[in-house]
Design an enzyme around this catalytic site. Structure first.
Site, short mmCIF file in Angstrom:
data_model
loop_
_atom_site.label_atom_id
_atom_site.label_comp_id
_atom_site.label_asym_id
_atom_site.label_seq_id
_atom_site.Cartn_x
_atom_site.Cartn_y
_atom_site.Cartn_z
N GLU A 261 0.85 -1.21 0.00
CA GLU A 261 0.00 0.00 0.00
C GLU A 261 0.87 1.24 0.00
O GLU A 261 1.76 1.35 0.86
CB GLU A 261 -0.93 -0.03 1.22
CG GLU A 261 -1.95 -1.16 1.08
CD GLU A 261 -3.03 -1.16 2.17
OE1 GLU A 261 -2.96 -0.35 3.10
OE2 GLU A 261 -3.95 -1.97 2.05
N HIS A 279 -7.99 1.34 0.64
CA HIS A 279 -8.05 0.97 2.06
C HIS A 279 -8.97 1.92 2.82
O HIS A 279 -8.54 2.64 3.73
CB HIS A 279 -6.65 0.94 2.69
CG HIS A 279 -6.58 0.14 3.96
ND1 HIS A 279 -5.44 -0.48 4.41
CD2 HIS A 279 -7.53 -0.15 4.90
CE1 HIS A 279 -5.68 -1.10 5.55
NE2 HIS A 279 -6.95 -0.92 5.87
N1 LIG Z 1 -10.34 -2.64 5.27
C1 LIG Z 1 -10.27 -2.09 6.44
O1 LIG Z 1 -10.12 -0.88 6.56
C2 LIG Z 1 -10.40 -2.93 7.65
C3 LIG Z 1 -9.91 -4.19 7.67
N2 LIG Z 1 -9.99 -4.96 8.80
C4 LIG Z 1 -9.46 -6.32 8.74
O2 LIG Z 1 -10.55 -7.23 8.67
C5 LIG Z 1 -10.12 -8.50 9.13
C6 LIG Z 1 -11.16 -9.10 10.06
O3 LIG Z 1 -11.31 -8.32 11.23
P1 LIG Z 1 -12.22 -8.81 12.44
O4 LIG Z 1 -13.48 -9.40 11.92
O5 LIG Z 1 -12.31 -7.68 13.40
O6 LIG Z 1 -11.30 -9.95 13.04
P2 LIG Z 1 -11.72 -11.14 14.02
O7 LIG Z 1 -10.48 -11.51 14.73
O8 LIG Z 1 -12.96 -10.79 14.78
O9 LIG Z 1 -12.11 -12.33 13.01
C7 LIG Z 1 -11.18 -12.99 12.21
C8 LIG Z 1 -11.73 -14.39 11.96
O10 LIG Z 1 -10.87 -15.04 11.04
C9 LIG Z 1 -10.83 -16.40 11.40
N3 LIG Z 1 -9.68 -17.05 10.81
C10 LIG Z 1 -8.38 -17.00 11.19
N4 LIG Z 1 -7.64 -17.77 10.39
C11 LIG Z 1 -8.48 -18.31 9.48
C12 LIG Z 1 -8.30 -19.20 8.41
N5 LIG Z 1 -7.10 -19.70 8.10
N6 LIG Z 1 -9.38 -19.56 7.68
C13 LIG Z 1 -10.61 -19.07 7.97
N7 LIG Z 1 -10.85 -18.23 9.01
C14 LIG Z 1 -9.78 -17.85 9.74
C15 LIG Z 1 -10.77 -16.36 12.91
O11 LIG Z 1 -11.16 -17.58 13.48
C16 LIG Z 1 -11.77 -15.25 13.22
O12 LIG Z 1 -13.06 -15.77 13.45
C17 LIG Z 1 -8.76 -8.27 9.77
O13 LIG Z 1 -7.77 -8.64 8.84
C18 LIG Z 1 -8.72 -6.78 9.97
O14 LIG Z 1 -7.42 -6.30 10.01
C19 LIG Z 1 -10.59 -4.48 9.93
C20 LIG Z 1 -11.10 -3.22 9.98
C21 LIG Z 1 -11.03 -2.32 8.84
O1 LIG Z 2 -8.44 -1.44 11.50
C1 LIG Z 2 -7.99 -2.04 10.52
O2 LIG Z 2 -7.59 -3.22 10.54
C2 LIG Z 2 -7.87 -1.35 9.24
O3 LIG Z 2 -7.50 -1.95 8.27
C3 LIG Z 2 -8.13 0.10 9.20
O4 LIG Z 2 -6.90 0.68 8.87
P1 LIG Z 2 -6.73 2.26 8.94
O5 LIG Z 2 -6.86 2.64 10.39
O6 LIG Z 2 -7.81 2.84 8.11
O7 LIG Z 2 -5.36 2.54 8.40
#
Ligand SMILES: NC(=O)C1=CN([C@@H]2O[C@H](COP(=O)(O)OP(=O)(O)OC[C@H]3O[C@@H](n4cnc5c(N)ncnc54)[C@H](O)[C@@H]3O)[C@@H](O)[C@H]2O)C=CC1
Ligand SMILES: O=C(O)C(=O)COP(=O)(O)O
Length: 530
Positions: A261, A279
């Site tokens: 990124e 992102h």
């Molecule tokens: N695009 C963005 O701006 C954002 C991205 N994210 C990302 O979203 C993702 C998910 O976040 P949350 O739901 O809060 O996390 P979380 O920890 O609540 O859930 C992650 C899930 O993935 C599962 N998992 C782990 N390894 C796995 C595998 N090999 N196969 C299948 N499932 C698996 C876990 O068991 C868990 O249930 C993270 O990577 C986080 O960094 C979060 C917030 C904003």
């Molecule tokens: O909270 C996360 O995992 C995100 O990916 C959000 O990232 P940011 O705070 O927007 O740089």
């Protein structure tokens, strides 16, 4: 006294600064600029980041005063948590702050890829009127495959259900019952790919999940399926995805996160069927405010030496309010054990008895360990590195709980064995609305005396006149006694006296007083905060 320095390394909501309050010197840096970061982190007590700042081992080593790394968001892949832990630095995140925003952007990408939002938008703005080319599909009665059924995966399930989608999911770490609660049928990954019209990933980036969806998975997928990644760049292999879309195997994609990124020369940018965002999952006013305020509160707590429920590298989660008063008590009892030990501790047991025993009291073990090391280790001892210090020193640590407690609502008892075979035990409790800390037992002698900053402990053969002798010897050294408890032994002719005195007493004076009463064991305990 100079104010602690809080370094803000990325753009955060103004509410963050308000929530930090006036107790800190707030500095700004550009976290993505490596040399600026390494320069500015040197004297920071806390650093606040989003996803663009690499707080790796090098940055942590450069930070001489750092106590807390706060990630205003969820993903911690830009923070070297093990390096922070060994440096005694707490890492906190804001695990629920932006999950709704991320789930909503996921829905936007699902809808966007179903209806060629990006391409239709670009085409019309370029002066074209091409209704046929951008004929899409409905979500209704389609199957959504959710890989990763955690917080965001769960919110996506809830929202997709409202569109009438059928839900299947793959997550080896959650129970069938939890999935059923979300209305998701659990299948394995090939099973999910075989039936899904849309596949969305919501896992952390780990060695296991990196490239988890690649050429083979696209071939195994339902022809024309669409893939969404609002989790972490590289979970869906970008090059393989571009090839599969170009070959018509994959119908489209929505990609918010990138393996690098900003992305460099990605073939995905050339494809009409792929919608891209830079992102933006957490980039809403609401998510940023929640993330900023949450980490600001955690930073305040961390710098005040309090336990932080959102800390990721400290055992124990949210701390029950009935357990909290026991935290400083356990630390002080740990310091008393250290004062009484003649040689190094090899085994350390923390017993929590009484009403709080059915709560999560693991924090009291951490706190007692922190106290045990606090006066002997030159490094800063924290809730984070105290268990590591115990491990490095080969100290066996045990936590035992028992809801039964005879004399008080709760008692914390610490027992230690030393390398010379000495056995030490110390118990304490917190009483009344003012939460007064009391010492209730020392080496098997029951007592009840306030656990003040300066205590003297003498064990001697019980005989008349001792109290007078102690008073006289201390008076001769101009030491004022504020309180005293004498406890006769239940098993032999010994007694133990604990005296609360107004100021710290030198070792020499303690020895002289012990000599005056012919004490067989004695100790001066100083629990001053500095
Ligand atoms: N695009 C963005 O701006 C954002 C991205 N994210 C990302 O979203 C993702 C998910 O976040 P949350 O739901 O809060 O996390 P979380 O920890 O609540 O859930 C992650 C899930 O993935 C599962 N998992 C782990 N390894 C796995 C595998 N090999 N196969 C299948 N499932 C698996 C876990 O068991 C868990 O249930 C993270 O990577 C986080 O960094 C979060 C917030 C904003
Ligand atoms: O909270 C996360 O995992 C995100 O990916 C959000 O990232 P940011 O705070 O927007 O740089």
């Amino acid at each position: 006294m100079p104010k602690p320095i809080v370094l803000i390394a990325e753009i955060l909501s103004p509410a963050t600064i308000d929530a930090l309050g006036g107790d800190f010197e707030i500095r700004q840096t550009e976290g993505a600029d490596r040399s600026q970061l390494l320069n500015d982190i040197v004297d920071a007590d806390a650093i606040l980041v989003r996803s663009a700042t690499q707080v790796d081992a090098e940055a942590i080593a450069a930070a001489k005063k750092l106590q807390v790394i706060a990630r205003a968001g969820v993903g911690l892949d830009n923070v070297d948590v093990p390096a922070a832990t060994s440096a005694g630095v707490m890492v906190v995140n804001a695990p629920t702050s932006n999950i709704t925003s991320a789930a909503e952007l996921t829905m936007a990408h699902i809808l966007g890829s179903a209806r060629y939002f990006g391409a239709g938008n670009t085409s019309l703005k370029a002066g074209e009127w091409n209704r046929k080319k951008y004929t899409g599909v409905e979500l209704y009665e389609k199957t959504l495959g959710i890989v990763g059924l955690g917080r965001i995966g769960g919110l996506v399930a809830e929202r997709a259900k409202a569109f009438g989608m059928r839900l299947v999911g793959y997550d080896p770490y959650i129970t069938q019952a939890r999935a059923a609660q979300m209305g998701v049928e659990v299948v394995d990954l090939p099973g999910l790919l075989a039936v899904s019209d849309f596949v969305t990933v919501h896992m952390p980036k780990t060695p296991e999940t990196t490239g988890m969806i690649s050429t083979e998975e696209f071939k195994a997928a339902k022809p024309g399926a669409r893939f969404i990644n609002v989790a972490r760049g590289g979970i869906i292999d970008e090059e393989a995805l571009a090839e599969a879309v170009a070959a018509g195997e994959v119908g489209g994609a929505g990609i918010d996160v990138w393996s690098t990124e900003p992305p460099e020369h990605s073939a995905l940018m050339e494809l009409d069927a792929v919608n891209v965002t830079p992102h933006l999952g957490a980039s809403t006013a609401e998510a940023q405010e929640k993330a900023g305020v949450a980490v600001a509160k955690s930073v305040r707590k961390a710098l005040a030496g309090e336990l932080v429920p959102d800390a990721v590298n400290v055992a124990g989660g949210a701390i029950h309010e009935d357990v909290r008063p026991g935290i400083p008590l356990a630390e002080r009892l740990g310091r008393v054990v250290n004062s009484l030990a003649d040689s190094s501790v090899t085994h350390f047991k923390v017993e929590v008895n009484g009403e709080i025993a059915d709560k999560d009291v693991s924090v009291l073990k951490l706190s007692a360990l922190k106290g045990l090391f606090r006066d002997v280790v030159s490094d800063q001892v924290s809730y984070v590195n105290a268990p590591l210090l115990a491990e490095e020193r080969g100290i066996g640590v045990e936590l035992v709980t028992d809801p039964y407690c005879e004399s008080f609502r709760n008692v914390t008892r610490l027992t230690a064995t030393t390398s010379e075979g000495q056995r030490i035990s110390v118990s304490g409790t917190v009483t009344g609305p003012k939460l007064v800390q009391k010492l209730t037992e020392v080496n098997g002698f029951d007592l009840e005396i306030e656990l003040t900053d300066n205590l003297l402990i003498f064990r001697y053969e019980d005989r008349p006149g001792i109290i007078g002798q102690l008073g006289q010897a201390l008076g001769a050294n101009e030491i004022n006694i504020a309180g005293m408890q004498v406890s006769p032994s239940a098993t032999d002719n010994d007694a133990l006296s604990v005296l609360a005195v107004d100021s710290a007493v030198s070792e020499e004076v303690v020895k002289a007083v012990a000599g005056a009463v012919n004490a067989s064991a004695f100790s001066g305990v100083s629990l001053n905060e500095d």
